[in-house]
Motif scaffolding. Structure first.
Motif, mmCIF file in Angstrom:
data_model
loop_
_atom_site.group_PDB
_atom_site.id
_atom_site.type_symbol
_atom_site.label_atom_id
_atom_site.label_comp_id
_atom_site.label_asym_id
_atom_site.label_seq_id
_atom_site.Cartn_x
_atom_site.Cartn_y
_atom_site.Cartn_z
ATOM 1 N N LEU A 121 -0.816 2.231 -11.791
ATOM 2 C CA LEU A 121 -1.878 2.027 -10.813
ATOM 3 C C LEU A 121 -3.123 1.459 -11.471
ATOM 4 C CD1 LEU A 121 -1.532 5.281 -8.655
ATOM 5 C CD2 LEU A 121 -1.152 2.944 -7.872
ATOM 6 N N THR A 157 0.829 -1.209 0.000
ATOM 7 C CA THR A 157 0.000 0.000 0.000
ATOM 8 C C THR A 157 0.862 1.257 0.000
ATOM 9 O OG1 THR A 157 -0.184 -0.128 2.419
ATOM 10 C CG2 THR A 157 -1.945 -1.127 1.130
ATOM 11 N N ILE A 203 -5.279 1.598 -3.996
ATOM 12 C CA ILE A 203 -5.041 2.062 -5.377
ATOM 13 C C ILE A 203 -5.938 3.249 -5.743
ATOM 14 C CG2 ILE A 203 -5.184 1.389 -7.807
ATOM 15 C CD1 ILE A 203 -4.150 -1.354 -7.039
ATOM 16 N N ALA A 219 1.917 1.816 -3.507
ATOM 17 C CA ALA A 219 0.830 2.392 -4.307
ATOM 18 C C ALA A 219 0.722 3.893 -4.074
ATOM 19 C CB ALA A 219 -0.491 1.706 -3.958
ATOM 20 N N PHE A 223 -4.726 -2.300 -10.886
ATOM 21 C CA PHE A 223 -6.113 -2.512 -10.462
ATOM 22 C C PHE A 223 -6.847 -3.412 -11.459
ATOM 23 C CE2 PHE A 223 -10.518 -1.629 -9.645
ATOM 24 C CZ PHE A 223 -10.568 -1.414 -8.261
#
Length: 1283
Positions: A853, A831, A886, A834, A857
């Motif tokens: 990103l 995370t 994301i 991201a 996803f």
């Protein structure tokens, strides 16, 4: 080291006695919020000279006092709640200082004793025969540890002889039995009642509210309200058997004679009103609800539960607590609670191993919430077994958790009982609060050992209690969640402490400030356990078996055998224990981290010396360089002002922190070599020997792997030199994947540099022994090696943090996307990667960050080859966190002008619109809320137009406006859905309100107060009400008189203490925003967005200096705040109404009086109005007391001033500068008179200053009117009131 606080919390003076036992009998009338009580206190005198017994006692009406069964009438009792209101109606907000002086003793810590029982002159204190049975019983529990000390067991640490002296004095004289019978007609503090108000449809219940600060326990029974005054307890509570009995309970329990004794007469209107409320209230419940049995959950072990023989609708439940505890840790709750046996979640192996020694664990909740309690409290049984086996025996017979409504803090700690807020409960389909709530509940359990059984001896010792309780909590959470989660959280906390520990007092001094502002305790909760964490690391490094856990176990053992006087611990004792068991000195460590303030900042440089084959390193401490004061902000405004007024000073910046530091060098062959160096000076230089003769073997192997893969062969090894492999981040390696994902590789120059390096990377503070900010001058590829090859989560986070500060680059984005896509990484690292990818979404690198990103996803959560998301599946928590992270990162993408690219906005819109949770067992409310907030932030990112950007094709097109309208409609759709199908804690509605605030602040939409105020009436969800109030205040509507009036009305009258406390903090933040000028920035942004053009007028030097002062100094901010609000008549009036509200607690009243002190200058003047035509006489009694008496003389004419020279002109005052429906404001005419009125005044010249004749409307000479006579009185320095 003494606390650096001028008015630090004073230590409680020696009362001349101690309490060995207390019995409390309470007869609670739940509907009328009243009780009758009998407190039997066993007093042990310390000397024969004891002449009075001083106790804390509030809001009670004493009925009878006896000493050793003999009546005592010589007692002095001052109820602070009777002093909590000025006795004249003309008082206003500028007389706040009079109220402050009347309550000054109760706002101290510890507060002054309100009850003083004077011993009669004939009362004798006899010495006690040390061999009598009575003396042996007194000494039995207090000296239980002496046998082990006398046996010569050296494992028990000896304590100061002073504690034994106090115990011996306690047992020298015969105890005194003090019995106090009392009545509390209307409970205002110390206990809260829910569901008894008309229109409140919640299940009725009540509970005690003993906070950390003193002054709450004594609201229910007389006691010594001090943490260090501990005794055994017997508690007996009489209450109604069922909900129906409680609702039908009339005032008959308080007979007419008792009411007359309390009030001096009955009030028929009030009694009728109360009976009517009972009848209406009874109709709110079904017969099934009325039949629910009430139960009491209380501190201690239940000893009896009997039905009242004379009144079968009542019963009495008794409890006993043999373990000595303070009055602040006595708590109970009454309500129709359902029971949950949490011991059934204990593992079978543990249950068999513990057998009868297993601690019973109970949960209690209101009807219908049993499943939520089971889900929320799942780890508690495991936690109590772990702490018991690791640190020592549980000090009480059992443990209970009771969940209630309206609780201001999340948890109130009392002995063997934790009263918890229903806000903590969550069902099985909610996973977001799992870790946070589990940690809170485990901490409440740890407080039973350290915080209740053992308490701080002095306020400055709070850091020990808070630190150890959270240290135990984190150790269990490590066992529960794993080592990665544990170290990840410790790293985040350490970074937060480094950020916050600026211009703050030391950890030692902060303990005396925890009642000053909630943020002080929050900071203590962060830093204290972290200091103990690094202490544990150093103990382990020194070879101490068990580390800090062994020391904690020894402290618990010594408290159990009686080596801690009253179970209180202080800093010298803790340091001595650490040194004795750790076999090393820690005076320097505690001087730096506990008695000192701040955190070190290191700047590290290194160079490899080929001739000497050493790594030359230099470590500099830079915390004393380029120091600047923190700017004022609304978040910390209240704390800054309180510290300024209380003369709290920040600790001096320490130029040098000393201690060992572990440096781990990963050399060319991949082998880590650890070196421990000692930091002694601000600049430390040293040489580290080099051990490897090979260079960059792993890089060569990696290149050969890549070459083999490009030609379709499999690499089988190239000899004995291939010793190590990449461990992480080796995904997306094929040529097709690299093209598809637009991945970059190292350049030839970088490869050449890497081939010449003699080590892979250098890891500073590898064992996490420092709370610091580390700046290391390593090459970029070394940080990448650390991210991919170091398995420590902390090392990986440090690499991610370094990448967040470098410029956007394709290679950085490549490394981050590989980290994000590699499921072997800890979810916190993924995370974090991201979030940093969003910073690589720049036009100069082809928007590679947002591309990665979106691609990630699509790969993880969408149908193959399609941007359409498949149905949510949150069974994998790590995947859930990535799915939330994301979109949040996409919302942070910005182009050079500050806009969020349309592609990112459209991505968020589509994911929100097409979200599908139909096949998911877990709720998606938190995920949807993240999408909503991200979309709002992306839409609000548009800055004011530049002069050459007025014809921006994207932002001025009709398509863009249509897209904006579609986004707003989608946000509002989820808000409307939440009204029909409520989400967990109405998170979708609160998020929708937050989105409106974000967009209105940016000028994207028009701010409409009605959109928020519709959620503020009573009956709405607490979360929704507070969100609505918070957002409407954040938008600068505090200057709207109607909104301000409503806000202060709710603050002063809302029955929920949680709402009142939250709104007090909200009010302080609003004042902070006005003080530092945030409302001006909001207005400027909104004007710029709506009009597209701002004309700035150049300000004067004085104005610029004032604007700078309001943002940098407390004095400047307060001056600006007074300029903004001191003339606001609505604020004055409504703030004083809130202060006079009987609903406020004494602590909340003190907060509002502090705000008055910031805003207004005290005005020692009272306006007394008299009616014509009688004459009045005034008599000065001294000490500021004046008596006005109406005479028999009748005034027949209004005296007129004789003209001297020119006739007197009326002085015109405007009461309000605001227009009144387009008409001029009303005028107030003050006529100056040369003659004194015919009053026989004996007051001093300073008492009567002016006489004003104020007609109700402008008076024209010759008009027949009967004006009122108003007299302005200025009180002198003497305190007193009007009688």
């Amino acid at each position: 080291m003494a606390p650096n606080v001028d008015n630090a919390s004073p230590q409680p003076a020696d009362l001349g006695f101690s309490v060995s036992h207390q019995k409390v009998e309470l007869d609670v009338d739940l509907h009328s919020r009243s009780l009758k009580g009998v407190a039997t206190i066993t007093i042990n005198p310390h000397s024969k000279d004891l002449r009075s017994i001083r106790l804390n006692c509030r809001q009670a009406l004493l009925k009878r006092v006896t000493l050793n069964s003999k009546p005592c009438t010589n007692f002095i009792f001052t109820d602070p709640y009777k002093n909590a209101k000025l006795q004249w109606n003309a008082a206003g907000v500028q007389q706040y200082d009079m109220l402050q002086r009347r309550l000054e003793g109760q706002f101290r810590d510890p507060p002054e004793e309100e009850l003083e029982v004077v011993l009669p002159k004939t009362f004798r204190i006899d010495e006690l025969d040390p061999f009598s049975e009575e003396a042996q019983n007194i000494l039995l529990l207090r000296t239980s540890g002496n046998s082990k000390r006398d046996s010569g067991d050296g494992s028990v640490i000896d304590f100061a002889q002073n504690s034994r002296t106090a115990i011996e004095q306690t047992a020298r004289f015969k105890p005194i039995a003090l019995v106090i019978e009392y009545v509390i007609e209307r409970i205002r503090d110390g206990m809260h009642f829910v569901g008894w108000e008309e229109g409140d449809f919640r299940y009725p219940h009540a509970y005690t509210t003993n906070y950390l600060s003193p002054g709450f326990a004594c609201c229910l029974f007389p006691c010594v309200d001090n943490l260090t005054s501990k005794c055994s307890w017997e508690i007996s509570i009489k209450y109604q058997k069922t909900v129906g009995d409680a609702l039908q309970q009339s005032r008959e329990s308080f007979s007419e004679s008792q009411a007359n004794w309390v009030h001096g007469g009955s009030n028929s209107v009030d009694e009728t009103h109360r009976r009517r409320k009972v009848d209406v209230q009874s109709n709110n419940f079904s017969d099934e609800d009325k039949a629910l049995d009430l139960a009491v959950i209380c501190t201690g072990d239940m000893t009896d539960d009997i039905v009242d023989a004379r009144n079968p609708t009542k019963k009495t439940t008794s409890f006993s607590c043999i373990t000595p505890i303070s009055a602040q840790h006595v708590g109970f709750a009454i309500g129709p609670f359902e029971h949950v046996d949490l011991a059934e979640f204990r593992e079978s192996e543990e249950d068999e191993r513990l057998g009868q020694n297993a601690i019973p664990v109970h949960g209690f909740c209101l009807p219908g919430r049993v499943d939520e309690v089971k889900n929320t409290c799942l780890p508690i049984a495991k936690a109590i077994d772990f702490v018991t086996m690791t640190y020592g025996a549980y000090p009480f017979p059992g443990y209970s958790l009771c969940f209630v409504d309206d609780l201001p803090p999340d948890i109130i700690d009392s002995a063997s009982l934790s009263i918890c807020s229903n806000r903590l409960l969550f069902p099985e389909d909610i996973i977001e609060p799992l870790d946070r709530v589990s940690r809170q509940l485990v901490h409440a359990l740890a407080v039973q050992w350290m915080g209740i059984n053992i308490v701080p001896k002095d306020p400055c010792d709070f850091w020990i209690v808070v630190g150890i309780a959270y240290f135990i909590t984190d150790i269990f959470m490590k066992k529960l969640s794993g080592n990665n989660e544990y170290r990840y959280n410790q790293k985040r906390i350490a970074d937060r402490v480094v950020e916050l520990d600026i211009d703050r007092p030391s950890l030692y001094d902060t303990g005396a400030l925890i009642t000053l502002d909630p943020s002080e305790l929050e900071f203590l909760k962060l830093k204290a356990p972290l200091v103990l964490f690094i202490l544990d690391r150093r103990l382990a490094k020194a070879g101490t078996s068990g580390g800090l856990s062994r020391i904690i176990s020894r402290i618990f053992l010594n408290a159990r055998v009686g080596d801690l006087a009253n179970g209180s611990i202080d800093s010298p004792y803790f340091i001595k224990t650490c040194e004795k068991l750790g076999h090393m000195k820690f005076d320097v460590f505690f001087a730096q981290w506990v008695e000192g303030a701040g955190c070190p900042k290191f700047r590290v440089t290194q160079r490899f010396n080929k001739k000497k084959l050493v790594v030359e390193m230099m470590i500099q401490q830079t915390q004393a360089e380029n120091t600047k004061d923190r700017d004022m902000d609304s978040e910390h405004f209240v704390r800054d002002v309180k510290e300024e007024h209380k003369a709290v000073y920040a600790g001096a910046i320490q130029p040098v922190f000393t201690g060992p530091m572990t440096i781990r060098i990963h050399e060319a062959d991949g082998t880590p070599y650890e070196h421990i160096i000692e930091i002694k000076d601000s600049k430390t230089t040293f040489d580290i020997p080099y051990n490897t003769k090979y260079k960059r073997l792993k890089r060569s192997r990696r290149q050969r792997e890549r070459t083999a893969a490009s030609i379709g062969n499999e690499y089988t090894g190239g000899g004995n030199d291939d010793v190590l492999l990449y461990s992480l981040g080796d995904v997306l390696q094929s040529e097709e994947e690299m093209k598809e994902w637009r991945l970059a590789e190292w350049s030839k120059d970088d490869e050449e540099k890497m081939s010449q390096e003699s080590y892979e990377w250098i890891r500073m503070d590898a064992d996490f022994e420092w709370i610091c900010k580390m700046s290391t001058s390593m090459a970029p590829y070394m940080w990448v090696s650390q991210l991919q090859q170091d398995r420590d989560v902390v090392a990986q986070l440090e690499s991610i943090q370094w990448m967040s500060f470098v410029n956007a680059h394709e290679l950085v984005s490549t490394v981050l996307i590989r980290t994000l896509m590699d499921q072997r990484y800890f979810h916190g690292v993924r995370t974090a990667a991201a979030a940093v990818l969003a910073k690589n979404a720049k036009s100069e690198v082809g928007w590679i960050g947002s591309f990665h990103l979106e691609k990630a996803f699509q790969e993880l959560f969408c149908y193959p080859g399609s941007p359409m998301t498949h149905s949510n599946d949150f069974t994998d928590r790590a995947s859930y966190y990535i799915q939330c992270a994301i979109p949040q990162a996409m919302a942070k993408a910005r182009d050079p002008s500050g806009h969020t690219p349309f592609q990112s906005r459209n991505f968020l819109y589509e994911k929100l619109k097409f979200n599908d949770n139909s096949n998911n067992e877990i709720s998606d409310c938190h995920y949807v809320a993240a999408l909503m907030r991200g979309l709002a932030e992306a839409l609000a990112s548009k800055p004011p137009f530049a002069a050459n950007d007025l014809d921006d094709f994207e932002d001025s097109s009709e398509d863009n406006q249509s897209f904006l309208n579609a986004c707003l409609e989608e946000l509002d759709r989820h808000r409307r859905m939440d009204e029909w199908i409520p989400s967990y804690q109405n998170i979708l509605s609160t998020t929708a309100l937050d989105c409106k605030r974000i967009l209105a602040k940016a000028g994207i939409i028009q701010a409409r107060p009605a959109d928020f105020l519709q959620y503020t009436p009573d009956g709405t969800s607490d979360h929704l009400r507070l969100s609505a109030f918070s957002n409407v205040m954040a938008l600068g509507f505090a200057k709207n008189h109607a909104i301000l009036r409503w806000f202060l009305f709710v603050l002063g009258t809302d029955p929920s203490p949680y709402i009142r406390d939250s709104m007090l903090r909200m009010f302080g933040k609003t004042l902070g925003a006005l003080a530092v000028g945030e409302h001006l920035e909001i207005a400027k942004e909104q004007t710029a967005q709506l009009e597209g053009l701002v004309i700035e007028q150049e300000s004067t030097t004085e104005a610029r200096q004032a604007d700078l002062a309001r943002k940098q100094t407390v004095e400047g901010a307060l001056n600006a705040l007074r300029d903004e609000l001191s003339a606001n008549l609505v604020l004055k009036k409504e703030l004083w109404k809130a202060i006079e509200s009987p609903t406020l607690s004494l602590g909340q009243l003190g907060e509002l009086l502090d705000i008055c002190d910031w805003l207004y200058e005290p005005d020692p003047k009272i306006i007394v109005a008299f009616r014509y035509p009688r004459y009045w006489e005034v008599k000065n009694l001294g000490k500021g007391k004046l008596v006005f008496t109406r005479t028999s003389r009748v005034r027949t004419t209004i005296p007129k001033r004789k003209p001297v020279g020119a006739p007197p002109q009326p002085i015109i005052k405007r009461e309000n500068s605001n227009p009144h429906n387009g008409m001029p404001p009303p005028l107030k005419l003050l006529f100056n008179k040369s003659k004194k009125p015919p009053l026989q005044s004996t007051a001093s010249a300073s008492s009567v200053t002016t006489v004003e004749k104020v007609p109700p409307s402008p008076v024209i000479e010759g008009e027949n009117a009967k004006p009122k006579l108003k007299i302005k009185l200025k009180l002198g320095g003497g305190a007193g009131g009007l009688s």
